[in-house]
Design a protein around this motif. Structure first.
Motif, PDB file in Angstrom:
ATOM      1  N   ASP A   8       0.948  -1.089   0.011  1.00  0.00           N
ATOM      2  CA  ASP A   8       0.020  -0.137  -0.080  1.00  0.00           C
ATOM      3  C   ASP A   8       0.998   1.202   0.052  1.00  0.00           C
ATOM      4  O   ASP A   8       1.502   1.350   0.842  1.00  0.00           O
ATOM      5  N   PRO A   9       0.898   2.059  -1.081  1.00  0.00           N
ATOM      6  CA  PRO A   9       1.793   3.207  -1.120  1.00  0.00           C
ATOM      7  C   PRO A   9       1.345   4.451  -0.167  1.00  0.00           C
ATOM      8  O   PRO A   9       2.013   5.492  -0.343  1.00  0.00           O
ATOM      9  N   SER A  10       0.441   4.242   0.485  1.00  0.00           N
ATOM     10  CA  SER A  10       0.023   5.285   1.475  1.00  0.00           C
ATOM     11  C   SER A  10       0.935   5.861   2.401  1.00  0.00           C
ATOM     12  O   SER A  10       1.746   4.660   3.156  1.00  0.00           O
ATOM     13  N   ASN A  11       1.284   7.016   3.080  1.00  0.00           N
ATOM     14  CA  ASN A  11       1.995   7.373   3.743  1.00  0.00           C
ATOM     15  C   ASN A  11       1.525   6.740   5.326  1.00  0.00           C
ATOM     16  O   ASN A  11       0.486   6.618   5.613  1.00  0.00           O
ATOM     17  N   GLY A  12       2.657   6.096   5.814  1.00  0.00           N
ATOM     18  CA  GLY A  12       2.224   5.326   7.218  1.00  0.00           C
ATOM     19  C   GLY A  12       2.362   3.754   6.806  1.00  0.00           C
ATOM     20  O   GLY A  12       2.570   3.262   7.815  1.00  0.00           O
ATOM     21  N   GLN A  13       2.219   3.201   5.711  1.00  0.00           N
ATOM     22  CA  GLN A  13       2.417   1.957   5.574  1.00  0.00           C
ATOM     23  C   GLN A  13       3.760   1.890   5.361  1.00  0.00           C
ATOM     24  O   GLN A  13       4.616   2.515   5.163  1.00  0.00           O
ATOM     25  N   THR A  14       4.211   0.189   5.417  1.00  0.00           N
ATOM     26  CA  THR A  14       5.765  -0.034   5.287  1.00  0.00           C
ATOM     27  C   THR A  14       6.003  -0.750   4.373  1.00  0.00           C
ATOM     28  O   THR A  14       6.918  -1.928   4.646  1.00  0.00           O
ATOM     29  N   PRO A  15       5.706  -0.832   3.214  1.00  0.00           N
ATOM     30  CA  PRO A  15       6.048  -1.759   1.965  1.00  0.00           C
ATOM     31  C   PRO A  15       7.719  -1.425   1.973  1.00  0.00           C
ATOM     32  O   PRO A  15       8.413  -0.090   2.278  1.00  0.00           O
ATOM     33  N   VAL A  16       8.119  -2.345   0.817  1.00  0.00           N
ATOM     34  CA  VAL A  16       9.291  -2.004   0.257  1.00  0.00           C
ATOM     35  C   VAL A  16       9.077  -2.360  -1.321  1.00  0.00           C
ATOM     36  O   VAL A  16       8.255  -3.212  -1.721  1.00  0.00           O
ATOM     37  N   TRP A  17       9.758  -1.504  -2.201  1.00  0.00           N
ATOM     38  CA  TRP A  17       9.190  -1.595  -3.498  1.00  0.00           C
ATOM     39  C   TRP A  17      10.424  -1.352  -4.494  1.00  0.00           C
ATOM     40  O   TRP A  17      11.438  -1.085  -4.052  1.00  0.00           O
ATOM     41  N   GLU A  18      10.284  -1.864  -5.878  1.00  0.00           N
ATOM     42  CA  GLU A  18      10.950  -1.141  -7.012  1.00  0.00           C
ATOM     43  C   GLU A  18      12.592  -1.450  -6.805  1.00  0.00           C
ATOM     44  O   GLU A  18      13.286  -0.652  -6.806  1.00  0.00           O
ATOM     45  N   PRO A  19      13.111  -2.927  -6.975  1.00  0.00           N
ATOM     46  CA  PRO A  19      14.191  -3.091  -6.800  1.00  0.00           C
ATOM     47  C   PRO A  19      15.122  -2.797  -8.187  1.00  0.00           C
ATOM     48  O   PRO A  19      14.377  -2.703  -9.287  1.00  0.00           O
ATOM     49  N   PHE A  20      16.465  -2.259  -7.989  1.00  0.00           N
ATOM     50  CA  PHE A  20      17.171  -1.985  -9.043  1.00  0.00           C
ATOM     51  C   PHE A  20      18.734  -2.579  -8.944  1.00  0.00           C
ATOM     52  O   PHE A  20      19.152  -2.135  -7.671  1.00  0.00           O
ATOM     53  N   LEU A  21      19.080  -3.388  -9.576  1.00  0.00           N
ATOM     54  CA  LEU A  21      20.484  -4.014  -9.273  1.00  0.00           C
ATOM     55  C   LEU A  21      21.488  -3.469 -10.111  1.00  0.00           C
ATOM     56  O   LEU A  21      21.546  -3.226 -11.357  1.00  0.00           O
ATOM     57  N   MET A  22      22.823  -3.577  -9.423  1.00  0.00           N
ATOM     58  CA  MET A  22      24.079  -3.290 -10.146  1.00  0.00           C
ATOM     59  C   MET A  22      25.071  -3.755  -9.303  1.00  0.00           C
ATOM     60  O   MET A  22      25.230  -3.675  -7.973  1.00  0.00           O
ATOM     61  N   VAL A  23      26.254  -3.865 -10.311  1.00  0.00           N
ATOM     62  CA  VAL A  23      27.535  -4.245  -9.498  1.00  0.00           C
ATOM     63  C   VAL A  23      28.444  -2.953  -9.602  1.00  0.00           C
ATOM     64  O   VAL A  23      28.671  -2.238 -10.463  1.00  0.00           O
ATOM     65  N   TYR A  24      28.962  -2.625  -8.303  1.00  0.00           N
ATOM     66  CA  TYR A  24      29.864  -1.576  -8.281  1.00  0.00           C
ATOM     67  C   TYR A  24      31.181  -1.855  -7.090  1.00  0.00           C
ATOM     68  O   TYR A  24      30.528  -2.484  -6.029  1.00  0.00           O
ATOM     69  N   ASP A  25      32.032  -1.826  -7.525  1.00  0.00           N
ATOM     70  CA  ASP A  25      33.044  -1.781  -6.502  1.00  0.00           C
ATOM     71  C   ASP A  25      33.309  -3.287  -6.006  1.00  0.00           C
ATOM     72  O   ASP A  25      33.287  -3.499  -4.910  1.00  0.00           O
ATOM     73  N   ASN A  26      32.827  -4.418  -6.873  1.00  0.00           N
ATOM     74  CA  ASN A  26      33.108  -5.745  -6.665  1.00  0.00           C
ATOM     75  C   ASN A  26      31.950  -6.322  -5.784  1.00  0.00           C
ATOM     76  O   ASN A  26      32.061  -7.021  -5.048  1.00  0.00           O
ATOM     77  N   GLN A  27      30.952  -5.449  -5.694  1.00  0.00           N
ATOM     78  CA  GLN A  27      29.956  -5.907  -4.864  1.00  0.00           C
ATOM     79  C   GLN A  27      28.338  -5.696  -5.506  1.00  0.00           C
ATOM     80  O   GLN A  27      28.480  -4.886  -6.411  1.00  0.00           O
ATOM     81  N   LEU A  28      27.536  -6.483  -5.415  1.00  0.00           N
ATOM     82  CA  LEU A  28      26.033  -6.271  -5.887  1.00  0.00           C
ATOM     83  C   LEU A  28      25.476  -5.382  -5.206  1.00  0.00           C
ATOM     84  O   LEU A  28      25.468  -5.480  -3.822  1.00  0.00           O
ATOM     85  N   VAL A  29      24.969  -4.385  -5.607  1.00  0.00           N
ATOM     86  CA  VAL A  29      24.236  -3.580  -4.919  1.00  0.00           C
ATOM     87  C   VAL A  29      22.729  -3.621  -5.447  1.00  0.00           C
ATOM     88  O   VAL A  29      22.199  -3.616  -6.401  1.00  0.00           O
ATOM     89  N   ALA A  30      21.788  -3.487  -4.436  1.00  0.00           N
ATOM     90  CA  ALA A  30      20.227  -3.497  -4.558  1.00  0.00           C
ATOM     91  C   ALA A  30      19.753  -2.247  -4.010  1.00  0.00           C
ATOM     92  O   ALA A  30      19.793  -1.934  -2.852  1.00  0.00           O
ATOM     93  N   TYR A  31      19.187  -1.597  -4.833  1.00  0.00           N
ATOM     94  CA  TYR A  31      18.695  -0.133  -4.674  1.00  0.00           C
ATOM     95  C   TYR A  31      16.995  -0.421  -4.595  1.00  0.00           C
ATOM     96  O   TYR A  31      16.509  -1.354  -5.223  1.00  0.00           O
ATOM     97  N   TYR A  32      16.318   0.019  -3.810  1.00  0.00           N
ATOM     98  CA  TYR A  32      14.821   0.201  -3.687  1.00  0.00           C
ATOM     99  C   TYR A  32      14.179   1.305  -3.114  1.00  0.00           C
ATOM    100  O   TYR A  32      14.949   1.931  -2.252  1.00  0.00           O
TER     101      TYR A  32
END
Length: 380
Positions: A171-195
């Motif tokens: 639920d995108p309403s303020n006050g709810q607590t979801p996680v959304w929209e991952p984006f993956l990338m390798v940088y500096d020999n590590q896998l980075v997960a943005y969300y």
């Protein structure tokens, strides 16, 4: 998360960055890159739930093969999943190839798939492994969980790797607590997960990342874009490298400054590291008075001159927004495309960086299908 969703140094450096991140090196392929105009990839059955499809994504393999996936609103049960389609002719035709199924939660894979080809080995995930991160959510939308799957046979089969982040109701309403929209990338020999993260009580939503050396164990949450006003909601991270060693992130800025009534105006930040965007200043994307809105996607191509071309897609426009001056705020230009506007429309720079693939799964609330186009970038 778009709040209206309701249901839910030079040319050498430039080439090095491009090969490591956004597109493979230009090679002779059996099929050369070429224009494709609004090609239909998938038309869902009439029994699918509205919007039927949404949020398309691609990845390109070392041999030039393209794989695509999207949100798939199939009737339940069985559990929803991410379909994988394949193109061996540079986006001209597509065939059903495999599926990414929820193997651990019993909920299905419902929202926001992200595909990524590993440019190097990370832990036991070898170079060339295809990663798929997506939001596993039960039918009642009561929980969100960004899970990571991997394929080591060019997308034919998929295995669960790890869970990156877990949150509350979808639920995108303020006050709810979801996680959304991952984006993956390798940088500096590590896998980075943005969300996008709504779990911090100080922020209705913020953008964050976590890093992993093996794809299994994930480090601390680090803020990427977090505004001091609780109701301001940056969302939907996408990132691209620039040829001067800088990095650009685009995001929608819900609840922020609202010029020309752009509901979720597109902002961007430029940083010397893709791990330090929270130290950079947000800049409104303004193309001579036109403000794009909602669900941006950014790529960089060496095409278009010494600085190459930044291209940004937004939900509000069928056009793309291009910049050949390294993101200079006064240098954005609107450029027409053959592809229709779509929510979280996807961009990919092809082997021949003069060509840009655009893929969409349709608009929010639409009676959707999945389509793509391939076009030549402007040399502005």
């Amino acid at each position: 998360m778009f709040g209206g969703r309701g249901f839910s140094t030079g040319l050498v450096l430039a080439t090095t960055i491009l090969c490591a991140y956004s597109a493979p090196a230009l090679e002779i392929r059996a099929v050369a890159d070429h224009a494709v105009t609004f090609q239909t990839i998938y038309v869902p059955p009439a029994t699918y739930n509205t919007p039927k499809t949404l949020y398309a994504r691609t990845v390109q393999l070392a041999d030039g093969t393209l794989l695509a996936t999207w949100e798939n609103y199939s009737p339940e049960p069985p559990m929803v999943y991410f379909p994988i389609y394949r193109s061996t002719d540079k986006g001209e035709t597509w065939t059903s190839f495999s599926t990414v199924q929820d193997q651990v939660n019993g909920w299905g894979l419902r929202y926001q798939p992200s595909l990524y080809l590993l440019p190097q080995t990370i832990g036991n995930l070898t170079k060339g492994t295809i990663l798929c991160a997506g939001n596993s959510i039960p039918t009642d939308l009561s929980q969100t969980k960004i899970d990571l799957y991997a394929s080591q046979d060019s997308g034919a089969t998929w295995s669960f790797v790890s869970s990156i982040a877990s949150g509350g109701a979808a639920d995108p309403s303020n006050g709810q607590t979801p996680v959304w929209e991952p984006f993956l990338m390798v940088y500096d020999n590590q896998l980075v997960a943005y969300y996008s993260d709504q779990r911090d009580p100080a922020h209705g939503q913020k953008l964050v990342h976590q890093v992993s050396s093996d794809g299994i164990t994930w480090g601390a949450i680090v803020d990427d874009v977090a505004y001091p006003t609780y109701s301001q909601r940056p969302g939907m991270t996408t990132i691209a490298p620039l040829p001067n060693g800088q990095w650009i992130v685009t995001y929608e800025y819900g609840g922020g400054p609202n010029p020309r009534n752009a509901g979720y105006p597109i902002y961007y930040r430029i940083s010397p590291s893709p791990l330090t965007f929270n130290n950079a200043t947000g800049v409104l994307l303004n193309a001579n008075g036109t403000i794009p809105s909602s669900s941006p996607y950014v790529v960089w191509s060496p095409s278009g001159g010494v600085n190459g071309t930044i291209a940004v897609s937004a939900n509000s426009h069928s056009q793309i927004f291009v910049n050949t001056k390294l993101g200079d705020a006064s240098s954005w230009v609107i450029y027409s495309t053959p592809q229709a506007a779509a929510y979280s429309r996807h961009l990919r720079v092809m082997d021949d960086p003069d060509y840009l693939l655009i893929m969409g799964g349709g608009p929010l609330g639409g009676d959707n299908s999945v389509t793509d186009s391939v076009m030549k970038l402007p040399n502005l």
